[in-house]
Design a protein around this motif. Structure first.
Motif, PDB file in Angstrom:
ATOM      1  N   ASP A 201       0.829  -1.211   0.000  1.00 55.90           N
ATOM      2  CA  ASP A 201       0.000   0.000   0.000  1.00 55.90           C
ATOM      3  C   ASP A 201       0.861   1.258   0.000  1.00 55.90           C
ATOM      4  N   TRP A 202       1.939   1.256   0.777  1.00 59.50           N
ATOM      5  CA  TRP A 202       2.816   2.422   0.835  1.00 59.50           C
ATOM      6  C   TRP A 202       3.443   2.672  -0.536  1.00 59.50           C
ATOM      7  N   TYR A 203       3.966   1.617  -1.161  1.00 53.33           N
ATOM      8  CA  TYR A 203       4.579   1.788  -2.480  1.00 53.33           C
ATOM      9  C   TYR A 203       3.553   2.270  -3.502  1.00 53.33           C
ATOM     10  N   GLU A 204       2.358   1.780  -3.389  1.00 52.63           N
ATOM     11  CA  GLU A 204       1.315   2.181  -4.341  1.00 52.63           C
ATOM     12  C   GLU A 204       0.982   3.668  -4.195  1.00 52.63           C
ATOM     13  N   THR A 205       1.051   4.200  -2.959  1.00 55.63           N
ATOM     14  CA  THR A 205       0.796   5.633  -2.776  1.00 55.63           C
ATOM     15  C   THR A 205       1.925   6.474  -3.354  1.00 55.63           C
ATOM     16  N   GLN A 206       3.116   5.890  -3.467  1.00 60.08           N
ATOM     17  CA  GLN A 206       4.253   6.622  -4.026  1.00 60.08           C
ATOM     18  C   GLN A 206       4.167   6.727  -5.543  1.00 60.08           C
ATOM     19  N   CYS A 207       3.688   5.648  -6.171  1.00 58.97           N
ATOM     20  CA  CYS A 207       3.588   5.625  -7.631  1.00 58.97           C
ATOM     21  C   CYS A 207       2.661   4.479  -8.038  1.00 58.97           C
ATOM     22  N   ALA A 208       1.669   4.791  -8.851  1.00 55.34           N
ATOM     23  CA  ALA A 208       0.723   3.760  -9.288  1.00 55.34           C
ATOM     24  C   ALA A 208       1.468   2.614  -9.972  1.00 55.34           C
ATOM     25  N   GLY A 209       1.196   1.399  -9.532  1.00 57.77           N
ATOM     26  CA  GLY A 209       1.821   0.220 -10.098  1.00 57.77           C
ATOM     27  C   GLY A 209       3.059  -0.248  -9.341  1.00 57.77           C
ATOM     28  N   LEU A 210       3.643   0.631  -8.524  1.00 53.23           N
ATOM     29  CA  LEU A 210       4.849   0.262  -7.789  1.00 53.23           C
ATOM     30  C   LEU A 210       4.548  -0.788  -6.719  1.00 53.23           C
ATOM     31  N   GLY A 211       3.357  -0.736  -6.151  1.00 52.14           N
ATOM     32  CA  GLY A 211       2.969  -1.747  -5.168  1.00 52.14           C
ATOM     33  C   GLY A 211       2.953  -3.140  -5.776  1.00 52.14           C
ATOM     34  N   ASP A 212       2.459  -3.248  -7.002  1.00 55.01           N
ATOM     35  CA  ASP A 212       2.443  -4.542  -7.686  1.00 55.01           C
ATOM     36  C   ASP A 212       3.862  -5.016  -8.012  1.00 55.01           C
ATOM     37  N   GLU A 213       4.745  -4.075  -8.357  1.00 61.69           N
ATOM     38  CA  GLU A 213       6.134  -4.441  -8.621  1.00 61.69           C
ATOM     39  C   GLU A 213       6.794  -4.964  -7.341  1.00 61.69           C
ATOM     40  N   PHE A 214       6.439  -4.372  -6.209  1.00 65.83           N
ATOM     41  CA  PHE A 214       6.939  -4.854  -4.927  1.00 65.83           C
ATOM     42  C   PHE A 214       6.470  -6.287  -4.678  1.00 65.83           C
ATOM     43  N   LEU A 215       5.201  -6.554  -4.944  1.00 64.56           N
ATOM     44  CA  LEU A 215       4.670  -7.908  -4.758  1.00 64.56           C
ATOM     45  C   LEU A 215       5.400  -8.924  -5.637  1.00 64.56           C
ATOM     46  N   VAL A 216       5.738  -8.532  -6.849  1.00 64.78           N
ATOM     47  CA  VAL A 216       6.493  -9.422  -7.746  1.00 64.78           C
ATOM     48  C   VAL A 216       7.870  -9.719  -7.148  1.00 64.78           C
TER      49      VAL A 216
END
Length: 97
Positions: A20-35
């Protein structure tokens, strides 16, 4: 040996918070973190004994690209992930919780 990886509730909560934190920084970054975490889990599944001991019997695996560590124990043929923490956090304190 075939390893079974499981993730404890606190580690799942850590994962959701970080995503969630990464997603607030940049759209799609949260999914990249999950990968990146999924790739680390695959490395654990393939060879968890490769990772060294860290604290209180926990081993740790580092994600690539993101500064996160997965803290786990091996019990029989199970690899149990207890926490997923940012590299700057107080790991021993968090592992004692």
């Amino acid at each position: 040996m075939k390893w079974r990886v499981s993730i404890r509730p606190k580690a799942k909560a850590d994962l959701v918070r970080a995503r969630d934190w990464y997603e607030t920084q940049c759209a799609g970054l949260g999914d990249e973190f999950l990968v990146a975490v999924a790739e680390c889990l695959l490395r654990l599944e393939a060879n968890p004994e490769h990772f060294s001991f860290y604290h209180l019997g926990f081993r740790r695996a580092l994600t690539r690209r993101f500064p996160y560590k997965l803290f786990f124990r091996i019990e029989g043929d199970a690899v149990i992930v207890f926490r997923i923490l940012h590299g700057a956090q107080d790991h021993p304190h968090k592992l004692d919780e």
